[in-house]
Design an enzyme around this catalytic site. Sequence first.
Site, PDB file in Angstrom:
ATOM      1  N   LYS A 176      42.196 -43.425 -51.936  1.00  0.00           N
ATOM      2  CA  LYS A 176      42.814 -44.731 -51.656  1.00  0.00           C
ATOM      3  C   LYS A 176      44.339 -44.643 -51.824  1.00  0.00           C
ATOM      4  CE  LYS A 176      43.494 -49.225 -51.280  1.00  0.00           C
ATOM      5  NZ  LYS A 176      43.445 -49.937 -50.017  1.00  0.00           N
ATOM      6  N   LYS A 244      52.221 -52.302 -56.736  1.00  0.00           N
ATOM      7  CA  LYS A 244      51.328 -51.733 -57.767  1.00  0.00           C
ATOM      8  C   LYS A 244      50.699 -50.433 -57.251  1.00  0.00           C
ATOM      9  CE  LYS A 244      47.238 -52.984 -57.520  1.00  0.00           C
ATOM     10  NZ  LYS A 244      45.973 -52.577 -56.929  1.00  0.00           N
TER      11      LYS A 244
HETATM   12  P1  NAD Z   1      43.496 -61.213 -55.720  1.00  0.00           P
HETATM   13  O1  NAD Z   1      44.586 -61.313 -56.723  1.00  0.00           O
HETATM   14  O2  NAD Z   1      43.489 -62.156 -54.567  1.00  0.00           O
HETATM   15  O3  NAD Z   1      42.070 -61.387 -56.461  1.00  0.00           O
HETATM   16  C1  NAD Z   1      41.791 -60.887 -57.742  1.00  0.00           C
HETATM   17  C2  NAD Z   1      40.885 -61.887 -58.459  1.00  0.00           C
HETATM   18  O4  NAD Z   1      40.564 -61.371 -59.760  1.00  0.00           O
HETATM   19  C3  NAD Z   1      41.534 -63.254 -58.679  1.00  0.00           C
HETATM   20  O5  NAD Z   1      40.667 -64.287 -58.225  1.00  0.00           O
HETATM   21  C4  NAD Z   1      41.741 -63.324 -60.194  1.00  0.00           C
HETATM   22  O6  NAD Z   1      41.630 -64.645 -60.714  1.00  0.00           O
HETATM   23  C5  NAD Z   1      40.596 -62.448 -60.677  1.00  0.00           C
HETATM   24  N1  NAD Z   1      40.788 -61.908 -62.019  1.00  0.00           N
HETATM   25  C6  NAD Z   1      41.913 -61.401 -62.584  1.00  0.00           C
HETATM   26  N2  NAD Z   1      41.675 -60.962 -63.832  1.00  0.00           N
HETATM   27  C7  NAD Z   1      40.355 -61.186 -64.065  1.00  0.00           C
HETATM   28  C8  NAD Z   1      39.496 -60.927 -65.170  1.00  0.00           C
HETATM   29  N3  NAD Z   1      39.955 -60.349 -66.296  1.00  0.00           N
HETATM   30  N4  NAD Z   1      38.195 -61.291 -65.059  1.00  0.00           N
HETATM   31  C9  NAD Z   1      37.729 -61.863 -63.934  1.00  0.00           C
HETATM   32  N5  NAD Z   1      38.486 -62.136 -62.841  1.00  0.00           N
HETATM   33  C10 NAD Z   1      39.782 -61.794 -62.920  1.00  0.00           C
HETATM   34  O7  NAD Z   1      43.491 -59.708 -55.226  1.00  0.00           O
HETATM   35  P2  NAD Z   1      42.809 -59.126 -53.891  1.00  0.00           P
HETATM   36  O8  NAD Z   1      43.775 -59.213 -52.765  1.00  0.00           O
HETATM   37  O9  NAD Z   1      41.447 -59.691 -53.738  1.00  0.00           O
HETATM   38  O10 NAD Z   1      42.737 -57.568 -54.293  1.00  0.00           O
HETATM   39  C11 NAD Z   1      41.785 -57.099 -55.239  1.00  0.00           C
HETATM   40  C12 NAD Z   1      41.914 -55.579 -55.339  1.00  0.00           C
HETATM   41  O11 NAD Z   1      41.657 -54.995 -54.066  1.00  0.00           O
HETATM   42  C13 NAD Z   1      43.305 -55.096 -55.766  1.00  0.00           C
HETATM   43  O12 NAD Z   1      43.186 -53.960 -56.579  1.00  0.00           O
HETATM   44  C14 NAD Z   1      43.955 -54.739 -54.432  1.00  0.00           C
HETATM   45  O13 NAD Z   1      44.976 -53.757 -54.586  1.00  0.00           O
HETATM   46  C15 NAD Z   1      42.766 -54.230 -53.638  1.00  0.00           C
HETATM   47  N6  NAD Z   1      42.875 -54.388 -52.173  1.00  0.00           N
HETATM   48  C16 NAD Z   1      43.376 -55.543 -51.633  1.00  0.00           C
HETATM   49  C17 NAD Z   1      43.467 -55.660 -50.236  1.00  0.00           C
HETATM   50  C18 NAD Z   1      44.040 -56.900 -49.570  1.00  0.00           C
HETATM   51  O14 NAD Z   1      44.345 -56.832 -48.366  1.00  0.00           O
HETATM   52  N7  NAD Z   1      44.202 -58.018 -50.268  1.00  0.00           N
HETATM   53  C19 NAD Z   1      43.032 -54.609 -49.420  1.00  0.00           C
HETATM   54  C20 NAD Z   1      42.483 -53.469 -50.004  1.00  0.00           C
HETATM   55  C21 NAD Z   1      42.409 -53.367 -51.389  1.00  0.00           C
END
Ligand code: NAD
Length: 305
Positions: A176, A244
């Site tokens: 990744k 990040k």
């Molecule tokens: P996001 O911030 O929208 O969602 C993360 C969720 O986790 C939030 O709802 C938050 O409230 C929750 N959260 C945080 N701490 C928590 C805890 N201790 N317990 C329970 N819930 C908790 O992020 P996202 O865009 O959904 O991305 C999630 C992961 O996927 C990240 O690592 C990101 O790098 C990766 N990612 C994101 C994308 C994208 O396009 N958004 C694409 C590929 C990978």
Amino acid sequence: MQQQGKGSVGFIGLGTMGREMAANLLKAGHPVRVFDVVPGATAAAVAAGAVAASNPADAASGCDVAISMLPDTPQVEEVIYGEGGLLNAPPAGKLIVDMSTISPVAVRRMHGDLAKAGVAFIDAPVSGGPVGAKNAALSIMAGGDAEAFARAEPYFKAMGTTISHVGASGAGQTVKLCNQLICGINLQAICEALALGRASGVDLEQLRHVLLGGSAASWMLDKLGPQMIAGETGAGFRIDLMFKDLRLVQEHAQALNVPLPGTALVTSQYVEARAHGEGANGNQALFRVYDRMSNQTSNQTSGEG
Ligand code: NAD
């Protein structure tokens, strides 16, 4: 609709990606229990048939697998090691799958600690963005033991189309991070092409269309190009999350003595974007760094990315 024989899932982290992934598990017939620190984040999943839980352990309670989709390493560590976490109260199926993008070193530590407790841990970060998540078309790159991967695969099939077991624990994160450094440097290349085209008076939509038909074509140009040209900043994948990821790439590379000058350069532009308050904007807002450097402005609107 839940189907008999479909494994049950405790899903933790229902943000931009997680809510779509949980929805697809429900659609595929898996019973799902959900937890997020922001209570409202689980509403759509609950309306679609999921059960709301009060902490990670409660979400995993009685389930075949716990799946997490969280911002960064500290949040995954909190869900594993924290109060109400999964190390002390693992799912009944003794399988945990983290699909966030986090440190491969932290992944191997968690894998070892969970193994001592008899719990399998798979790192399975994804690529494809919110649209891939919504369409159950993610690319999923998994690291961990083969037997645990085989048990996780049916759940991956509900969320993605390209599913690969790429090696031992942490290997999913390494792949990744390779993906992310290509995305970051590619985005920077697109910014430079658009900046040059704009200064030359070329129509940027036409420029993009032509480039998509040739060897400069890329997912970033296809999917984020229109928003870059329109100056639209709405978040799909936030600047903060990519920053990040680039930090994780550099930490990993430095530990292995691998020089990555291209990554270092684009990371400094993410630092600039964040310094100008763009952290919550989508990645297409990297073009605004070029607006500032060349004293040009694109249309500046916000909306769904
Ligand atoms: P996001 O911030 O929208 O969602 C993360 C969720 O986790 C939030 O709802 C938050 O409230 C929750 N959260 C945080 N701490 C928590 C805890 N201790 N317990 C329970 N819930 C908790 O992020 P996202 O865009 O959904 O991305 C999630 C992961 O996927 C990240 O690592 C990101 O790098 C990766 N990612 C994101 C994308 C994208 O396009 N958004 C694409 C590929 C990978």
